[in-house]
Design a protein around this motif. Structure first.
Motif, PDB file in Angstrom:
ATOM      1  N   ILE A   8     103.160 -21.276  28.612  1.00  0.00           N
ATOM      2  CA  ILE A   8     102.717 -21.045  27.239  1.00  0.00           C
ATOM      3  C   ILE A   8     102.284 -22.357  26.592  1.00  0.00           C
ATOM      4  CG2 ILE A   8     103.506 -20.387  24.921  1.00  0.00           C
ATOM      5  CD1 ILE A   8     105.317 -18.295  26.359  1.00  0.00           C
ATOM      6  N   LYS A   9     103.090 -23.387  26.734  1.00  0.00           N
ATOM      7  CA  LYS A   9     102.761 -24.680  26.132  1.00  0.00           C
ATOM      8  C   LYS A   9     101.447 -25.229  26.674  1.00  0.00           C
ATOM      9  CE  LYS A   9     104.460 -29.387  25.685  1.00  0.00           C
ATOM     10  NZ  LYS A   9     105.486 -30.333  26.108  1.00  0.00           N
ATOM     11  N   ILE A  10     101.285 -25.195  27.986  1.00  0.00           N
ATOM     12  CA  ILE A  10     100.067 -25.735  28.586  1.00  0.00           C
ATOM     13  C   ILE A  10      98.847 -24.933  28.150  1.00  0.00           C
ATOM     14  CG2 ILE A  10      98.863 -25.975  30.797  1.00  0.00           C
ATOM     15  CD1 ILE A  10     101.537 -26.956  31.957  1.00  0.00           C
ATOM     16  N   GLU A  11      98.940 -23.634  28.159  1.00  0.00           N
ATOM     17  CA  GLU A  11      97.780 -22.812  27.798  1.00  0.00           C
ATOM     18  C   GLU A  11      97.424 -22.956  26.324  1.00  0.00           C
ATOM     19  OE1 GLU A  11      95.737 -21.579  29.901  1.00  0.00           O
ATOM     20  OE2 GLU A  11      97.046 -22.090  31.564  1.00  0.00           O
ATOM     21  N   ARG A  12      98.402 -23.101  25.463  1.00  0.00           N
ATOM     22  CA  ARG A  12      98.087 -23.324  24.046  1.00  0.00           C
ATOM     23  C   ARG A  12      97.440 -24.677  23.844  1.00  0.00           C
ATOM     24  NH1 ARG A  12     102.099 -20.758  19.826  1.00  0.00           N
ATOM     25  NH2 ARG A  12     100.418 -21.606  18.582  1.00  0.00           N
ATOM     26  N   LEU A  13      97.886 -25.705  24.579  1.00  0.00           N
ATOM     27  CA  LEU A  13      97.255 -27.021  24.484  1.00  0.00           C
ATOM     28  C   LEU A  13      95.840 -27.017  25.060  1.00  0.00           C
ATOM     29  CD1 LEU A  13     100.225 -29.356  25.469  1.00  0.00           C
ATOM     30  CD2 LEU A  13      99.158 -29.135  23.213  1.00  0.00           C
ATOM     31  N   ARG A  14      95.561 -26.099  25.977  1.00  0.00           N
ATOM     32  CA  ARG A  14      94.238 -26.025  26.597  1.00  0.00           C
ATOM     33  C   ARG A  14      93.260 -25.176  25.781  1.00  0.00           C
ATOM     34  NH1 ARG A  14      93.767 -27.896  31.597  1.00  0.00           N
ATOM     35  NH2 ARG A  14      92.368 -26.319  32.400  1.00  0.00           N
ATOM     36  N   GLY A  15      93.660 -24.733  24.588  1.00  0.00           N
ATOM     37  CA  GLY A  15      92.726 -24.059  23.704  1.00  0.00           C
ATOM     38  C   GLY A  15      92.919 -22.573  23.533  1.00  0.00           C
ATOM     39  N   LYS A  17      94.744 -20.691  21.642  1.00  0.00           N
ATOM     40  CA  LYS A  17      95.635 -20.607  20.474  1.00  0.00           C
ATOM     41  C   LYS A  17      95.968 -19.168  20.098  1.00  0.00           C
ATOM     42  CE  LYS A  17      95.571 -25.042  19.313  1.00  0.00           C
ATOM     43  NZ  LYS A  17      96.621 -25.884  19.699  1.00  0.00           N
ATOM     44  N   ARG A  18      94.980 -18.284  20.168  1.00  0.00           N
ATOM     45  CA  ARG A  18      95.211 -16.895  19.754  1.00  0.00           C
ATOM     46  C   ARG A  18      95.439 -15.960  20.938  1.00  0.00           C
ATOM     47  NH1 ARG A  18      92.910 -15.824  14.253  1.00  0.00           N
ATOM     48  NH2 ARG A  18      92.306 -17.880  13.526  1.00  0.00           N
ATOM     49  N   THR A  19      94.908 -16.302  22.093  1.00  0.00           N
ATOM     50  CA  THR A  19      94.999 -15.400  23.245  1.00  0.00           C
ATOM     51  C   THR A  19      96.000 -15.891  24.283  1.00  0.00           C
ATOM     52  OG1 THR A  19      93.174 -16.535  24.348  1.00  0.00           O
ATOM     53  CG2 THR A  19      92.612 -14.649  22.947  1.00  0.00           C
ATOM     54  N   PRO A  21      99.108 -15.099  24.942  1.00  0.00           N
ATOM     55  CA  PRO A  21      99.909 -14.129  25.715  1.00  0.00           C
ATOM     56  C   PRO A  21      99.148 -13.565  26.917  1.00  0.00           C
ATOM     57  CG  PRO A  21     100.138 -13.683  23.370  1.00  0.00           C
ATOM     58  CD  PRO A  21      99.034 -14.686  23.522  1.00  0.00           C
ATOM     59  N   GLU A  22      97.868 -13.220  26.714  1.00  0.00           N
ATOM     60  CA  GLU A  22      97.074 -12.689  27.825  1.00  0.00           C
ATOM     61  C   GLU A  22      96.846 -13.761  28.892  1.00  0.00           C
ATOM     62  OE1 GLU A  22      95.878 -12.566  24.604  1.00  0.00           O
ATOM     63  OE2 GLU A  22      96.333 -10.480  24.146  1.00  0.00           O
ATOM     64  N   GLN A  23      96.557 -14.984  28.442  1.00  0.00           N
ATOM     65  CA  GLN A  23      96.310 -16.072  29.394  1.00  0.00           C
ATOM     66  C   GLN A  23      97.575 -16.406  30.169  1.00  0.00           C
ATOM     67  OE1 GLN A  23      93.550 -17.148  30.351  1.00  0.00           O
ATOM     68  NE2 GLN A  23      94.177 -18.880  31.577  1.00  0.00           N
ATOM     69  N   THR A  24      98.710 -16.395  29.508  1.00  0.00           N
ATOM     70  CA  THR A  24      99.978 -16.660  30.198  1.00  0.00           C
ATOM     71  C   THR A  24     100.235 -15.612  31.270  1.00  0.00           C
ATOM     72  OG1 THR A  24     100.888 -17.718  28.224  1.00  0.00           O
ATOM     73  CG2 THR A  24     102.456 -16.928  29.861  1.00  0.00           C
ATOM     74  N   ASN A  25      99.970 -14.353  30.964  1.00  0.00           N
ATOM     75  CA  ASN A  25     100.156 -13.290  31.962  1.00  0.00           C
ATOM     76  C   ASN A  25      99.193 -13.444  33.131  1.00  0.00           C
ATOM     77  OD1 ASN A  25     102.276 -12.098  30.621  1.00  0.00           O
ATOM     78  ND2 ASN A  25     100.945 -10.758  29.427  1.00  0.00           N
ATOM     79  N   ARG A  26      97.954 -13.875  32.865  1.00  0.00           N
ATOM     80  CA  ARG A  26      96.998 -14.120  33.952  1.00  0.00           C
ATOM     81  C   ARG A  26      97.513 -15.205  34.897  1.00  0.00           C
ATOM     82  NH1 ARG A  26      92.900 -14.657  29.940  1.00  0.00           N
ATOM     83  NH2 ARG A  26      92.075 -12.611  29.550  1.00  0.00           N
ATOM     84  N   VAL A  27      97.940 -16.314  34.316  1.00  0.00           N
ATOM     85  CA  VAL A  27      98.427 -17.435  35.130  1.00  0.00           C
ATOM     86  C   VAL A  27      99.679 -17.026  35.902  1.00  0.00           C
ATOM     87  CG1 VAL A  27      99.383 -19.770  35.036  1.00  0.00           C
ATOM     88  CG2 VAL A  27      97.390 -19.211  33.657  1.00  0.00           C
ATOM     89  N   LYS A  28     100.593 -16.305  35.266  1.00  0.00           N
ATOM     90  CA  LYS A  28     101.825 -15.886  35.949  1.00  0.00           C
ATOM     91  C   LYS A  28     101.533 -14.953  37.126  1.00  0.00           C
ATOM     92  CE  LYS A  28     105.265 -14.424  33.587  1.00  0.00           C
ATOM     93  NZ  LYS A  28     106.111 -13.797  32.554  1.00  0.00           N
ATOM     94  N   SER A  29     100.596 -14.018  36.943  1.00  0.00           N
ATOM     95  CA  SER A  29     100.302 -13.098  38.041  1.00  0.00           C
ATOM     96  C   SER A  29      99.631 -13.833  39.196  1.00  0.00           C
ATOM     97  CB  SER A  29      99.434 -11.931  37.562  1.00  0.00           C
ATOM     98  OG  SER A  29      98.158 -12.368  37.194  1.00  0.00           O
TER      99      SER A  29
END
Length: 152
Positions: A8-15, A17-19, A21-29
């Motif tokens: 979550i921290k890395i994805e929010r720092l990478r831009g 900001k609003r999406t 949760p979806e990006q975190t789920n993509r990376v986790k899968s």
């Protein structure tokens, strides 16, 4: 170590900001799928970092689809050791069909020294931290018992 908070921290720092949760789920899968190709390597053996932070002599797993999510391409992830001077040693090959990059399974093999793939400095890679010995240690199974080529 990789956990939800780290992603979550890395994805929010990478831009994202609003999406995030979806990006975190993509990376986790995708991360779960990548790890299946390297049996014995767990989340506590890995760090999620940018390629710019990889130093000569470091082990890392490069998957070009890590941030895109599950099922985007057929290139198998590679565990590489950076040798410097634009060269890398193939330490392991994850699962995947690899039908475009290496259809005959002869271009990239375990222990080969290959030109380092072109990776953007801001692209995410998985740094592999364990240093097992012959007597055991973290990730001992992967480094001493598991087959190094998991391609389909």
């Amino acid at each position: 170590m990789i956990n939800d908070d780290t992603i979550i921290k890395i994805e929010r720092l990478r831009g994202f900001k609003r999406t995030w949760p979806e990006q975190t789920n993509r990376v986790k899968s995708r991360l779960q799928w990548v790890r299946e190709g390297f049996p014995g390597i767990r989340n506590d053996h890995l760090d999620l970092t940018t390629y710019a932070r990889i130093k000569t002599g470091s082990l890392y797993i490069w998957d070009p689809y890590l941030e895109k999510g599950f099922g985007f391409g057929d290139e198998a992830p590679l565990m590489l050791k950076d040798l410097g001077n634009g060269k890398s040693e193939v330490i392991g090959i994850g699962k995947g069909s690899d039908s475009k990059r290496d259809p005959t399974r002869t271009l990239i093999r375990w222990k080969d020294i290959i030109p380092t793939p072109i990776i953007a400095p801001s692209e995410l890679v998985l740094r592999v931290n364990p240093k097992p010995t012959l007597n055991g240690g973290s990730a001992y199974y992967y480094f001493y018992k598991s087959p190094r080529d998991q391609r389909d």
